[in-house]
Design an enzyme around this catalytic site. Structure first.
Site, PDB file in Angstrom:
ATOM      1  N   GLY A 133       0.760  -1.239   0.000  1.00 55.89           N
ATOM      2  CA  GLY A 133       0.000   0.000   0.000  1.00 55.89           C
ATOM      3  C   GLY A 133       0.790   1.287   0.000  1.00 55.89           C
ATOM      4  O   GLY A 133       0.209   2.364   0.108  1.00 55.89           O
ATOM      5  N   ASP A 159      -5.697  -5.504  -5.784  1.00 48.95           N
ATOM      6  CA  ASP A 159      -4.671  -6.529  -5.597  1.00 48.95           C
ATOM      7  C   ASP A 159      -5.351  -7.854  -5.264  1.00 48.95           C
ATOM      8  O   ASP A 159      -6.402  -7.862  -4.619  1.00 48.95           O
ATOM      9  CB  ASP A 159      -3.702  -6.154  -4.471  1.00 48.95           C
ATOM     10  N   LYS A 197       6.085  -0.792 -13.836  1.00 45.62           N
ATOM     11  CA  LYS A 197       7.410  -1.371 -13.596  1.00 45.62           C
ATOM     12  C   LYS A 197       7.644  -2.515 -14.574  1.00 45.62           C
ATOM     13  O   LYS A 197       6.790  -3.374 -14.752  1.00 45.62           O
ATOM     14  CB  LYS A 197       7.516  -1.908 -12.168  1.00 45.62           C
TER      15      LYS A 197
END
EC number: 2.1.1.166
Length: 205
Positions: free
Chosen positions: A60, A80, A161
């Site tokens: 988080g 998630d 990413k």
């Protein structure tokens, strides 16, 4: 049971890591917060009033950063498959965002709005076999890009990413087809030995 040498090295690096200490001091759940803070300082992706989704949000820290910046006029949605402790100002949905029920819940919360920004710091559980890990990593990247394609408003941005490898160039090409500009970012908080970098797609077409 004795720790392996690599385990001991990781522990020593963790103990000496300035970003770990900063995260503890600043109240962030992980050192990854400083990667997003540095990128945001440069690119101004998150502003007061921004509406965004944080994919793979647990534990988080990125959601914490985003919620502190967007303020009451903005909105942060976190998704998630793993549970996440509540973050003030963040709507969290636990589940796989490929599943219809999860997407339906997200879209109900979105309430007809389009996103200004999608951020993804997702990474797979690493097996130690680079070919497998790379394939798993880029599958997550592709899923994040599909999510961004479906939910970003025109002109919206996407930060993801990625790990450099054989799938990098095809993925970069796919991003360039969707965004006006794609740039790479390697924040200081990203460990030097890591092959991770961040791709930022600006201006969804």
């Amino acid at each position: 049971m004795a720790r392996s040498k690599s385990s001991n090295n990781w522990l020593q690096e963790h103990v000496n890591d300035q970003y770990v200490h900063m995260a503890q001091k600043d109240g962030y759940r992980a050192r990854a917060a400083y990667k997003l803070l540095e990128i945001n300082d440069k690119d101004k992706l998150i502003r007061p009033g921004t509406v965004l989704a944080d994919l793979g949000s647990t534990p988080g820290s990125w959601s914490q950063v985003a919620a502190r910046i967007v303020g009451e006029k903005g909105k942060v949605f976190a998704l998630d498959i793993l549970d996440m402790d509540p973050v003030p100002g963040v709507d969290f949905i636990q589940g796989d965002f490929r599943e219809e029920a999860v997407l339906r819940e997200f879209e109900q919360l979105l309430d007809g709005r389009a996103l200004d920004l999608v951020i993804s710091d997702m990474a797979p559980n690493m097996s130690g076999m680079s070919a497998i890990d790379q394939a798993r990593s880029f599958l997550l990247c592709e899923l994040a890009l599909e999510f961004a394609r479906d939910h970003l408003k025109p002109g919206g941005h996407f930060l993801v990413k990625v790990f450099q490898g054989s799938d990098f160039q095809p993925y970069l090409k796919a991003m360039r087809e969707l965004f006006d500009e794609v740039v790479t970012r390697k924040p200081k908080a990203s460990r030097d030995r890591s092959s991770e970098i961040y791709l930022l797609g600006k201006g969804r077409r």
